[in-house]
Design a protein around this motif. Structure first.
Motif, short mmCIF file in Angstrom:
data_model
loop_
_atom_site.label_atom_id
_atom_site.label_comp_id
_atom_site.label_asym_id
_atom_site.label_seq_id
_atom_site.Cartn_x
_atom_site.Cartn_y
_atom_site.Cartn_z
N ASP A 30 0.84 -1.21 0.00
CA ASP A 30 0.00 0.00 0.00
C ASP A 30 0.87 1.26 0.00
OD1 ASP A 30 -2.32 -1.55 0.00
OD2 ASP A 30 -2.59 -1.41 2.18
N ARG A 33 2.25 1.70 -3.56
CA ARG A 33 1.23 2.20 -4.49
C ARG A 33 0.98 3.69 -4.30
NH1 ARG A 33 -3.81 3.38 -4.47
NH2 ARG A 33 -4.38 2.41 -2.50
N LEU A 34 0.87 4.13 -3.04
CA LEU A 34 0.61 5.54 -2.79
C LEU A 34 1.83 6.41 -3.10
CD1 LEU A 34 -1.61 5.29 0.40
CD2 LEU A 34 -2.32 5.97 -1.90
N GLU A 36 3.91 5.75 -5.48
CA GLU A 36 3.86 5.84 -6.94
C GLU A 36 2.85 6.91 -7.37
OE1 GLU A 36 2.41 2.86 -10.39
OE2 GLU A 36 3.96 2.04 -9.05
N GLU A 37 1.71 6.99 -6.68
CA GLU A 37 0.71 8.03 -6.99
C GLU A 37 1.29 9.42 -6.79
OE1 GLU A 37 -3.16 8.04 -5.14
OE2 GLU A 37 -3.42 5.89 -5.52
N VAL A 38 1.96 9.63 -5.65
CA VAL A 38 2.49 10.97 -5.39
C VAL A 38 3.62 11.30 -6.35
CG1 VAL A 38 4.18 10.46 -3.56
CG2 VAL A 38 3.01 12.65 -3.59
N GLN A 39 4.40 10.31 -6.75
CA GLN A 39 5.45 10.57 -7.74
C GLN A 39 4.83 11.03 -9.06
OE1 GLN A 39 8.42 11.07 -7.09
NE2 GLN A 39 9.35 9.53 -5.79
N ALA A 40 3.68 10.48 -9.43
CA ALA A 40 2.99 10.93 -10.65
C ALA A 40 2.55 12.39 -10.51
CB ALA A 40 1.80 10.02 -10.95
N VAL A 41 2.16 12.78 -9.30
CA VAL A 41 1.80 14.18 -9.05
C VAL A 41 3.02 15.06 -9.25
CG1 VAL A 41 1.06 15.83 -7.28
CG2 VAL A 41 -0.11 13.62 -7.49
N TYR A 105 1.07 12.56 1.83
CA TYR A 105 0.23 12.47 0.64
C TYR A 105 -1.14 11.95 1.03
CZ TYR A 105 -1.57 10.86 -3.86
OH TYR A 105 -2.34 10.64 -4.98
N SER A 107 -4.60 10.73 -1.20
CA SER A 107 -5.17 10.46 -2.54
C SER A 107 -6.27 11.48 -2.86
CB SER A 107 -5.79 9.06 -2.59
OG SER A 107 -4.81 8.08 -2.50
N THR A 109 -9.18 11.21 -4.04
CA THR A 109 -10.53 10.82 -3.64
C THR A 109 -10.80 11.03 -2.15
OG1 THR A 109 -9.83 8.54 -3.27
CG2 THR A 109 -10.71 9.09 -5.46
#
Length: 187
Positions: A30, A33-34, A36-41, A105, A107, A109
């Motif tokens: 988990d 995954r999160l 990776e999400e913040v890196q995309a930001v 970070y 998400s 949502t």
């Protein structure tokens, strides 16, 4: 002596139903995954990922801690701290224990529910319980919502430190923790 922290933080609204924070190793699925999400930001806002060198051992007690925030069974937030000697915190002796906030970070949502503020308070409390007297952090100009959060939580600008200390997009902040022998803010 361990500081006592109120169960309900007086300056925060009630937590959303099902909100909880749990410790997690940096390699937890988990967490990965999160992150990776913040890196995309970061890629979207800055044109590249955060390249700060990190070692998972930095987030293992007593050097630091990593946390996941859940709404029900869904991981929606991360936050971590690691001890550092890289930042100067005015108003504290040079040998005072300082920790750096990392990987904050929430998400998209789950945003706008006070979860980032709750995670930050949790990071401060858990770091203070290990003797940390001040928290520092680095964020960037393309994250105005992060800057607003930190300033509203009592963080003030400090001298640049860390991997991005010379970047014109970097902004560093610090806060002496309440009860740490300071005024609760960096002077």
């Amino acid at each position: 002596m361990e500081p006592r922290w109120p169960e309900r933080l007086p300056d925060l609204p009630d937590a959303p139903v099902g909100w909880r924070i749990e410790p997690a190793p940096y390699g937890h699925p988990d967490v990965l995954r999160l992150v990776e999400e913040v890196q995309a930001v970061y890629v979207a806002r800055y044109g590249g990922p955060d390249e700060t060198p990190l070692d998972p051992a930095m987030f293992e007690p007593p050097a630091g801690s990593f946390f996941l925030g859940y709404l029900g069974e869904r991981p929606v937030a991360t936050g971590a701290w690691r001890r550092t000697t890289a930042a100067t915190v005015p108003g504290l002796p040079p040998d005072a224990a300082v920790a750096e906030v990392k990987r904050m970070y929430v998400s998209p949502t789950a945003q706008r529910r006070g979860l980032a503020r709750r995670m930050l308070a949790h990071l401060e409390a858990t770091a203070a319980a290990t003797g940390v007297r001040a928290m520092v952090l680095e964020t960037g100009t393309a994250q105005p919502e992060a800057i607003a959060l930190y300033e509203s939580a009592g963080y003030v600008p400090i001298a640049g430190f860390g991997h991005y200390r010379d970047s014109p997009l970097s902004r560093c902040f610090g806060r002496v923790l309440p009860g740490a022998g300071g005024t609760g803010e960096v002077l």
